[in-house]
Motif scaffolding. Structure first.
Motif, mmCIF file in Angstrom:
data_model
loop_
_atom_site.group_PDB
_atom_site.id
_atom_site.type_symbol
_atom_site.label_atom_id
_atom_site.label_comp_id
_atom_site.label_asym_id
_atom_site.label_seq_id
_atom_site.Cartn_x
_atom_site.Cartn_y
_atom_site.Cartn_z
ATOM 1 N N LYS A 159 13.874 2.784 2.311
ATOM 2 C CA LYS A 159 14.608 1.681 1.576
ATOM 3 C C LYS A 159 14.550 0.145 2.686
ATOM 4 N N ASP A 160 14.084 0.433 3.756
ATOM 5 C CA ASP A 160 13.783 -0.647 4.464
ATOM 6 C C ASP A 160 12.542 -1.437 4.394
ATOM 7 N N ASP A 161 11.425 -0.669 3.661
ATOM 8 C CA ASP A 161 10.324 -1.080 3.417
ATOM 9 C C ASP A 161 10.317 -2.222 2.346
ATOM 10 N N ASP A 162 9.480 -3.559 2.610
ATOM 11 C CA ASP A 162 9.622 -4.448 1.837
ATOM 12 C C ASP A 162 9.363 -4.246 0.320
ATOM 13 N N GLU A 163 8.609 -3.169 0.059
ATOM 14 C CA GLU A 163 8.223 -2.780 -1.078
ATOM 15 C C GLU A 163 9.162 -1.789 -1.966
ATOM 16 N N MET A 210 1.144 -1.159 -0.016
ATOM 17 C CA MET A 210 0.104 -0.018 0.037
ATOM 18 C C MET A 210 1.123 1.271 -0.091
ATOM 19 N N LYS A 211 0.423 2.167 -1.022
ATOM 20 C CA LYS A 211 1.367 3.470 -1.013
ATOM 21 C C LYS A 211 1.175 4.341 0.466
ATOM 22 N N ARG A 212 2.263 4.572 0.765
ATOM 23 C CA ARG A 212 2.678 5.540 1.759
ATOM 24 C C ARG A 212 2.466 7.034 1.628
ATOM 25 N N LYS A 240 12.933 -1.284 -3.005
ATOM 26 C CA LYS A 240 14.331 -1.736 -2.875
ATOM 27 C C LYS A 240 15.462 -0.982 -3.576
ATOM 28 N N THR A 241 14.824 -0.096 -4.603
ATOM 29 C CA THR A 241 15.723 0.624 -5.179
ATOM 30 C C THR A 241 15.338 2.184 -5.468
ATOM 31 N N LEU A 242 16.102 3.002 -5.934
ATOM 32 C CA LEU A 242 15.617 4.401 -6.189
ATOM 33 C C LEU A 242 14.492 4.455 -7.246
ATOM 34 N N ALA A 243 14.689 3.550 -8.068
ATOM 35 C CA ALA A 243 13.674 3.242 -9.164
ATOM 36 C C ALA A 243 12.540 3.010 -8.798
ATOM 37 N N ASP A 244 12.257 2.060 -7.653
ATOM 38 C CA ASP A 244 11.154 1.755 -6.863
ATOM 39 C C ASP A 244 10.290 2.956 -6.236
ATOM 40 N N VAL A 245 11.173 4.069 -5.811
ATOM 41 C CA VAL A 245 10.465 5.369 -5.262
ATOM 42 C C VAL A 245 9.966 5.837 -6.402
ATOM 43 N N LYS A 246 10.831 6.149 -7.451
ATOM 44 C CA LYS A 246 10.081 6.963 -8.503
ATOM 45 C C LYS A 246 8.962 6.212 -9.196
ATOM 46 N N LYS A 247 8.757 5.031 -9.107
ATOM 47 C CA LYS A 247 7.291 4.373 -9.675
ATOM 48 C C LYS A 247 6.376 4.722 -8.861
ATOM 49 N N GLU A 248 6.538 4.736 -7.543
ATOM 50 C CA GLU A 248 5.583 5.189 -6.421
ATOM 51 C C GLU A 248 5.241 6.329 -6.454
#
Length: 351
Positions: free
Chosen positions: A302-306, A1-3, A308-316
């Protein structure tokens, strides 16, 4: 779930602000916002506030950071935390919306007047003991699991599930490393975190002063819907962390339809004030600042299971979301820097 991005209490570290708004900047802000900002908000005072980070604020935060509760077999005393269930009845009929399987509350807490009545009735009770409390319909509505309002008086049957003694251990290097929830290695780092949080709280409080001084004529429907969706998503995330339904989470926090609506409108007004100050003070956000915010957010998540990378943050999080977060940080920093902040507390260990 998005924070939801935590942007209200943080400040950009290296923002140079220039006074004097140009017409081009004004049009740019309206385009960024998606509406004519001046149509909805009129700024009042937004600089020159006075704020004291006093001893009480320090002591309250220290108590919060060192809070521990240990289960005991004795009867509850003032100062204890009591976990209990309650079942509400109106005209001798059980009301599901007024019932809760498990609530933990301190006996001397002041945040929820209804729960205070409940815990007062449970002082002197042990695990398994029961008590009865009568509330007015208005009081019962405050802890309803739904938006339903009650006018009839309600009777509540309470049952103690656990009694815990509250303790605030002395802050030592060993306690910080092994027991503290803060990311600190020793006492000095622990207190640095407390002081930083006091500063963050001051930023939020002074910002609220600027919001309160502004006049909101109306608001864009799309902004209200966005705020409501984000607030509900944040509440859902927190409810999941507590393994609760959203209704149970709202009830635990004493949130009602009226209080939630008030919070939504405050966030709407805060956003409009942000854009208005950005116009007035010619605040801009660069691509470099957006990228830095992405990196800061990655470190935080970054410690969140969802994540893992900077790219994940940019997707979110979209670039528009991040850019708005930086605008808010810079507007808050302007208000904070142009206010008088007094620090009248002394850093001390708890006794």
């Amino acid at each position: 779930m998005k924070r939801i991005i935590s942007i209200v209490l943080t400040v950009a570290l290296a923002a140079t602000l220039f006074v004097g708004c140009s017409c081009g900047q004004s049009q740019k802000i309206d385009k960024e916002a998606g509406y004519d900002v001046d149509k909805y908000i009129k700024l009042g005072k937004y600089a020159g506030f006075k704020y004291d980070i006093d001893q009480k604020k320090f002591d309250n935060l220290l108590e919060e950071k060192t809070y521990e509760a240990t289960e005991v077999s004795r009867a509850a005393k003032i100062g204890d935390e009591i976990e209990f269930s309650y079942t509400g009845y109106i005209k001798n009929k059980k009301v599901k919306d007024l019932s809760q399987e498990s609530i933990a509350a301190e006996t001397d807490q002041k945040d929820n007047e209804v729960y205070l009545k409940f815990t007062n009735a449970l002082i002197g009770k042990k695990k398994g003991d029961t008590a009865t409390v009568k509330l007015t319909g208005k009081e019962a509505t405050k802890i309803s699991n739904t938006d339903k309002k009650y006018t009839d008086d309600a009777t509540f049957k309470l049952k103690v599930k656990e009694v815990s003694k509250v303790n605030h251990p002395k802050v030592t290097d060993e306690w910080v490393k092994n027991e503290s929830n803060e990311d600190a290695k020793n006492v000095d780092e622990f207190f640095q975190i407390i002081e930083a949080e006091l500063d963050d709280n001051a930023i939020a409080d002074v910002w609220q002063m600027a919001v309160d001084k502004a006049t909101m004529n109306s608001w864009p429907p799309e902004l209200y819907n966005k705020v409501k969706d984000e607030e509900e998503a944040d509440a859902n995330y927190n409810a999941d962390q507590w393994d609760m339904s959203l209704k149970e989470y709202y009830a635990m926090n004493g949130d009602t339809e009226e209080s939630l609506e008030k919070e939504y409108m405050n966030q709407v007004k805060s956003t409009l004030v942000m854009w208005a100050i950005a116009k007035k003070e010619d605040i801009t956000v660069s691509a470099k600042e957006i990228e830095q915010k992405y990196n800061d957010l990655y470190v935080e998540l970054k410690d969140d299971d969802e994540i893992k990378t900077l790219a994940d943050v940019k997707k979110e999080y979209s670039k528009a979301e991040i850019k708005e977060a930086v605008y808010l940080e810079k507007a808050q920093k302007f208000v904070y820097k142009h206010s008088t902040i007094k620090k009248s507390y002394k850093v001390h260990n708890n006794k």
